[in-house]
Every structure is written in C-alpha cells, then in structure tokens.
Design a protein around this motif. Structure first.
Motif, PDB file in Angstrom:
ATOM      1  N   VAL A   1       0.894   5.832 -11.132  1.00 56.33           N
ATOM      2  CA  VAL A   1       0.330   4.625 -10.516  1.00 56.33           C
ATOM      3  C   VAL A   1       0.325   3.543 -12.069  1.00 56.33           C
ATOM      4  N   PRO A   2       0.794   2.145 -11.664  1.00 62.33           N
ATOM      5  CA  PRO A   2       0.789   1.152 -12.642  1.00 62.33           C
ATOM      6  C   PRO A   2      -0.359   0.603 -12.940  1.00 62.33           C
ATOM      7  N   GLU A   3      -0.703   0.341 -14.266  1.00 69.79           N
ATOM      8  CA  GLU A   3      -1.849  -0.281 -14.515  1.00 69.79           C
ATOM      9  C   GLU A   3      -2.068  -1.645 -14.270  1.00 69.79           C
ATOM     10  N   MET A   4      -0.971  -2.394 -13.901  1.00 70.05           N
ATOM     11  CA  MET A   4      -0.820  -3.669 -13.533  1.00 70.05           C
ATOM     12  C   MET A   4       0.170  -3.887 -12.342  1.00 70.05           C
ATOM     13  N   VAL A   5      -0.421  -4.796 -11.496  1.00 73.53           N
ATOM     14  CA  VAL A   5       0.530  -5.047 -10.359  1.00 73.53           C
ATOM     15  C   VAL A   5       0.691  -6.550  -9.989  1.00 73.53           C
ATOM     16  N   GLN A   6       1.822  -7.018 -10.313  1.00 74.64           N
ATOM     17  CA  GLN A   6       2.081  -8.626  -9.957  1.00 74.64           C
ATOM     18  C   GLN A   6       2.137  -8.764  -8.533  1.00 74.64           C
ATOM     19  N   VAL A   7       1.645  -9.393  -7.866  1.00 76.52           N
ATOM     20  CA  VAL A   7       1.708  -9.598  -6.158  1.00 76.52           C
ATOM     21  C   VAL A   7       2.533 -11.068  -6.243  1.00 76.52           C
ATOM     22  N   GLY A   8       3.807 -10.712  -6.350  1.00 76.89           N
ATOM     23  CA  GLY A   8       4.875 -12.075  -6.367  1.00 76.89           C
ATOM     24  C   GLY A   8       5.424 -12.094  -7.618  1.00 76.89           C
TER      25      GLY A   8
ATOM     26  N   ASP B   1      -5.166  -7.620  -1.125  1.00 77.28           N
ATOM     27  CA  ASP B   1      -5.933  -6.790  -0.369  1.00 77.28           C
ATOM     28  C   ASP B   1      -5.479  -5.449  -0.372  1.00 77.28           C
ATOM     29  N   ALA B   2      -4.143  -5.335  -0.496  1.00 74.30           N
ATOM     30  CA  ALA B   2      -3.654  -3.807  -0.566  1.00 74.30           C
ATOM     31  C   ALA B   2      -3.839  -3.077  -1.740  1.00 74.30           C
ATOM     32  N   VAL B   3      -3.851  -3.908  -2.822  1.00 68.96           N
ATOM     33  CA  VAL B   3      -3.814  -3.168  -4.074  1.00 68.96           C
ATOM     34  C   VAL B   3      -5.547  -2.881  -4.160  1.00 68.96           C
ATOM     35  N   ARG B   4      -6.665  -3.805  -3.818  1.00 68.99           N
ATOM     36  CA  ARG B   4      -7.664  -3.551  -3.900  1.00 68.99           C
ATOM     37  C   ARG B   4      -8.108  -2.097  -3.128  1.00 68.99           C
TER      38      ARG B   4
ATOM     39  N   LEU C   1       0.892  -1.353  -0.113  1.00 70.98           N
ATOM     40  CA  LEU C   1      -0.040   0.100   0.084  1.00 70.98           C
ATOM     41  C   LEU C   1       0.890   1.255  -0.038  1.00 70.98           C
ATOM     42  N   ALA C   2       2.023   1.308   0.829  1.00 66.26           N
ATOM     43  CA  ALA C   2       2.946   2.477   0.983  1.00 66.26           C
ATOM     44  C   ALA C   2       3.523   2.592  -0.328  1.00 66.26           C
ATOM     45  N   VAL C   3       3.935   1.682  -1.305  1.00 61.59           N
ATOM     46  CA  VAL C   3       4.526   1.682  -2.390  1.00 61.59           C
ATOM     47  C   VAL C   3       3.540   2.401  -3.418  1.00 61.59           C
ATOM     48  N   LEU C   4       2.351   1.975  -3.314  1.00 64.78           N
ATOM     49  CA  LEU C   4       1.534   2.289  -4.489  1.00 64.78           C
ATOM     50  C   LEU C   4       1.096   3.789  -4.127  1.00 64.78           C
ATOM     51  N   ASN C   5       0.697   4.327  -2.889  1.00 67.35           N
ATOM     52  CA  ASN C   5       0.451   5.700  -2.329  1.00 67.35           C
ATOM     53  C   ASN C   5       1.725   6.367  -2.903  1.00 67.35           C
ATOM     54  N   GLN C   6       2.795   5.898  -2.687  1.00 68.31           N
ATOM     55  CA  GLN C   6       3.930   6.812  -3.008  1.00 68.31           C
ATOM     56  C   GLN C   6       3.872   7.404  -4.566  1.00 68.31           C
ATOM     57  N   LEU C   7       3.740   6.035  -5.471  1.00 64.79           N
ATOM     58  CA  LEU C   7       3.475   6.334  -6.814  1.00 64.79           C
ATOM     59  C   LEU C   7       2.410   7.214  -7.247  1.00 64.79           C
ATOM     60  N   LYS C   8       1.145   7.207  -6.492  1.00 63.41           N
ATOM     61  CA  LYS C   8       0.050   7.883  -6.585  1.00 63.41           C
ATOM     62  C   LYS C   8       0.512   9.278  -6.559  1.00 63.41           C
ATOM     63  N   LEU C   9       1.168   9.869  -5.550  1.00 66.90           N
ATOM     64  CA  LEU C   9       1.590  11.195  -5.147  1.00 66.90           C
ATOM     65  C   LEU C   9       2.370  11.758  -6.321  1.00 66.90           C
ATOM     66  N   LEU C  10       2.954  10.692  -7.120  1.00 68.12           N
ATOM     67  CA  LEU C  10       3.934  11.176  -8.116  1.00 68.12           C
ATOM     68  C   LEU C  10       3.201  11.138  -9.428  1.00 68.12           C
TER      69      LEU C  10
ATOM     70  N   SER D   1      -7.951   5.627  -6.089  1.00 69.68           N
ATOM     71  CA  SER D   1      -7.104   5.796  -7.025  1.00 69.68           C
ATOM     72  C   SER D   1      -7.965   5.951  -8.472  1.00 69.68           C
ATOM     73  N   SER D   2      -7.742   6.855  -9.306  1.00 74.15           N
ATOM     74  CA  SER D   2      -8.558   6.890 -10.605  1.00 74.15           C
ATOM     75  C   SER D   2      -7.720   5.772 -11.501  1.00 74.15           C
ATOM     76  N   ILE D   3      -6.537   5.230 -11.352  1.00 71.25           N
ATOM     77  CA  ILE D   3      -6.157   4.236 -11.901  1.00 71.25           C
ATOM     78  C   ILE D   3      -6.344   2.990 -11.153  1.00 71.25           C
ATOM     79  N   LYS D   4      -6.804   1.997 -11.259  1.00 73.74           N
ATOM     80  CA  LYS D   4      -7.218   0.878 -10.420  1.00 73.74           C
ATOM     81  C   LYS D   4      -6.454  -0.311 -10.916  1.00 73.74           C
ATOM     82  N   PRO D   5      -5.333  -0.561 -10.399  1.00 67.01           N
ATOM     83  CA  PRO D   5      -4.136  -1.669 -11.064  1.00 67.01           C
ATOM     84  C   PRO D   5      -4.962  -3.074 -11.119  1.00 67.01           C
ATOM     85  N   ARG D   6      -4.839  -3.345 -12.368  1.00 68.76           N
ATOM     86  CA  ARG D   6      -5.189  -5.043 -12.364  1.00 68.76           C
ATOM     87  C   ARG D   6      -4.311  -5.941 -11.472  1.00 68.76           C
ATOM     88  N   ILE D   7      -4.622  -6.967 -11.041  1.00 70.42           N
ATOM     89  CA  ILE D   7      -3.777  -7.808 -10.093  1.00 70.42           C
ATOM     90  C   ILE D   7      -3.474  -9.149 -11.009  1.00 70.42           C
ATOM     91  N   ILE D   8      -2.012  -9.501 -11.135  1.00 73.95           N
ATOM     92  CA  ILE D   8      -1.598 -10.406 -11.686  1.00 73.95           C
ATOM     93  C   ILE D   8      -0.826 -11.364 -10.861  1.00 73.95           C
TER      94      ILE D   8
END
Length: 376
Positions: free
Chosen positions: A164-171, A202-205, A152-161, A211-218
């Motif tokens: 935000v990525p369109e996709m996130v691989q969880v692992g 859960d953190a990504v969701r 969550l912290a990483v994604l929030n930091q990217l949001k501030l900048l 977030s206006s960009i809602k990353p798709r989870i891989i």
C-alpha cells in the motif's frame, strides 16, 4: 448497478497480478520533509541496457537514491498502456504489474511510495488528459463509478501484496481538468472535473477505512503561477477532502523564478488553504550536451546564468530549491525521472532519452553531485 458494471471492466486488467504473493517488508518511516524521486522509467531503462553506477561500480538505482537521502519513490500508473508493447518487444510498462515491481523495489530499499494515477492509457498533462480507451463514450455517472472502482481495486490489490502506498495522487497535472472531454473545464464550468476527482478521492478514503496504511491524497497542478486560480475554482466546485497540494515546478515554464518567490508562493498557498504543499515534479540540466540522437526537452541554453548547465550548477540549483521549499513551509520535493538515462528504450518520439541532461546520473550512469541535495 453502474458500479458493478464498472467493476467487471476492471477484472481483466487486474487478473494478471492476482497470483502475486504478499511481500513482507517493514513500513518506511515518515520524515518531516520528504525527498522523493520519480522512478517510473527505471524498470524499462534497465530492460533496455541502462546501468547505474557509484564511482564506476554498478549498483541498484533504488539503493543509490535511498543512500543519498531519498525517502520516497513516485511511480505513475496508466490504465491500459497496450501501446508500449509495440515499442518494447511485446512488454508493457507503467501498467499495474510494472508498478507493483517498482513499489516492491522501493519497499525493499526502505522507501515510501507516491502512486500517481494518470487515469489515462498514456501521458496526462495540462494539454492532454485522454480518457482510457475502456471508458470511452461513458456517460458521466458511469465514468465516475469507473474511476471509483478502478482506484479502489488497484489499492485493494496492492493491499493483498503488502504494498500500500503512503501517498496517492488522484490525477496528474490536472490544470484544465481530467479525462477529456467530459472532465475538461469548459466555459469556466468545473463541476464535471470536480465530480470525477472526488470519485477518486472517495475511493482512497473508503479504502483507508480498512487499511493500516492510510494513503495521503495529493491533487496536482503544473507550475506555481497557476495554483491560486486552480485551487480557488476547484475548491469552490466541491473538491476539499485532500491532504497535499502537489505542484510541478519546472524553471523553463515557470513565472515564479527566484528562490524567494518560490518560498513566498508556497507559504501563501499553505496559509490560504490550510493544506500541506509539495513540489512533486522538478528537474534541472547538468549539461548542454546530449547523450543520443533523441532531442532533449530542456536544453543547456535554458539554464539560468547563476546556475549554469553543469554538474556544479545543477547541484547549486537543486540544493537552493530544496532550501526555498523548506523555507516556505513545504512538505517536500520530488525530482522527475532522475534515472531516465540514455538506453535502447523507445517511446513515441524517439529512442534513448529526452531527459538525459536533466538526470542525476552522467552519460556513463555515474551519480552526479546534485543527488546529495536529496538529503540536504
């Protein structure tokens, strides 16, 4: 209380990025079929003398890939890769600051991003999934909170900048679990692995709610032949809230070899699980030679007879693979480290590149014909 303790651990890792300014770059459009490239090494290659060219003229590699049809950049994130400093003159790579640089470059080239959380300080693959040093010895409840808060912290930091990525691989290539030993599948018990993976999901969701960009989870498994067993056990253990099944497909280690079998397998996975399927790692050699003294992982002798290790053979293989994935209803393909050309870059095992014969550039850094398959 546990979540707050885990969050405090993260502050030191994220503080160095807090002064970055927000980037105002238009959102990339989402194509029906995603052609991606993993460019995690590019910053490091360039820092160590690597040059990329189109017909002899030096150019930005991100622009080169975009102009040849790539729509997405995949980038790996290690938790705290301090070990890279010793090999790179005190500079760290694949940490959050380096990832921010890569994402910004991708955005400036008009491409989407797949952020690949390894949840480790080093390489993660089916054989090794080392827990980050900062989290060593944590009990499962605190480790789960650490995964959640870090993601969550990483994604929030990217949001501030504005990144935000369109996709996130969880692992990454989690065939046998994640963050060993607690998250390793042992005695056919998938519960700890599933609970840790769900913490990242859960953190990504939760991030997506604001977030206006809602990353798709891989979620990601290596090699097509392992997909059904892996998905059966993981979904039975409660991992169901994801969007894309990510697969590594390397011909050298695959038991699914023909293009028809690749199409059939992808189609069967889609039909059984009702999820999109994407090949998030693949590659093929364009030569049997080596640009440096660092031994290559895949040799020219490994190539299929119908696809010789030549520029033309690599092009036929990659274009045929893209067609096979499309035919099976796959969502896309991502080529692994197509820009890891030889340079002064050093890793734990050598200097140069162990992948220089599987890149989409020749030994002089010029674009190879197979790059045209990205827009195929």
């Amino acid at each position: 209380m546990l979540k707050w303790i885990a969050f405090i651990i993260l502050l030191g890792l994220l503080f160095s990025c807090s002064s970055e300014k927000k980037t105002t770059i238009p959102k990339a459009s989402v194509p029906d079929f995603i052609s991606g490239v993993d460019l995690s090494y590019v910053n490091q290659v360039e820092d160590h003398g690597g040059k990329f060219r189109v017909k002899g003229i030096e150019a930005d590699p991100f622009r080169i890939f975009q102009e040849h049809g790539a729509s997405t950049v995949r980038v790996r994130l290690w938790h705290n890769p301090e070990w890279t400093k010793k090999l790179n003159g005190g500079k760290t790579y694949s940490d959050l600051a380096d990832v921010i640089k890569t994402i910004r470059r991708a955005r400036q080239a008009g491409m989407m991003v797949n952020l690949d959380f390894h949840y480790s300080d080093d390489w993660s693959d089916p054989a090794k999934q080392a827990v980050p040093k900062a989290w060593e010895g944590l009990a499962l409840p605190l480790l789960k909170d650490s995964v959640y808060n870090y993601t969550l912290a990483v994604l929030n930091q990217l949001k501030l900048l504005g990144l935000v990525p369109e996709m996130v691989q969880v692992g990454n290539e989690n065939n046998n679990g994640i963050m060993f030993p607690l998250g390793k599948v042992s005695n056919d018990d998938w519960s700890s692995f599933a609970s840790l993976l769900n913490s990242g999901i859960d953190a990504v969701r939760d991030f997506s709610k604001t977030s206006s960009i809602k990353p798709r989870i891989i979620i990601h498994v290596a090699q097509l032949q392992n997909a059904f067993h892996w998905l059966k056990n993981l979904t039975a253990a409660g991992v169901n809230d994801f969007d894309i099944i990510g697969l590594s497909h390397y011909f050298k280690w695959s038991e699914v070899t023909s293009m028809q079998a690749i199409s059939d397998t992808i189609s069967a996975i889609r039909n059984k699980y009702g999820k999109e399927v994407m090949v998030v790692e693949t590659a093929y050699p364009w030569t049997a030679l080596n640009a440096d003294l660092y031994p290559n992982v895949i040799s020219g002798a490994d190539a299929f007879e119908q696809y010789p290790a030549s520029p033309e053979g690599q092009q036929r293989y990659l274009c045929d693979l893209v067609d096979a994935i499309r035919k099976g209803g796959g969502k896309g393909v991502m080529y692994w480290e197509p820009a890891w050309i030889s340079s002064r870059l050093r890793d734990q095992w050598g200097q140069g590149s162990s992948w220089d014969n599987c890149t989409l550039f020749d030994f002089e850094g010029n674009v190879l014909p197979a790059m045209n398959c990205l827009g195929h």
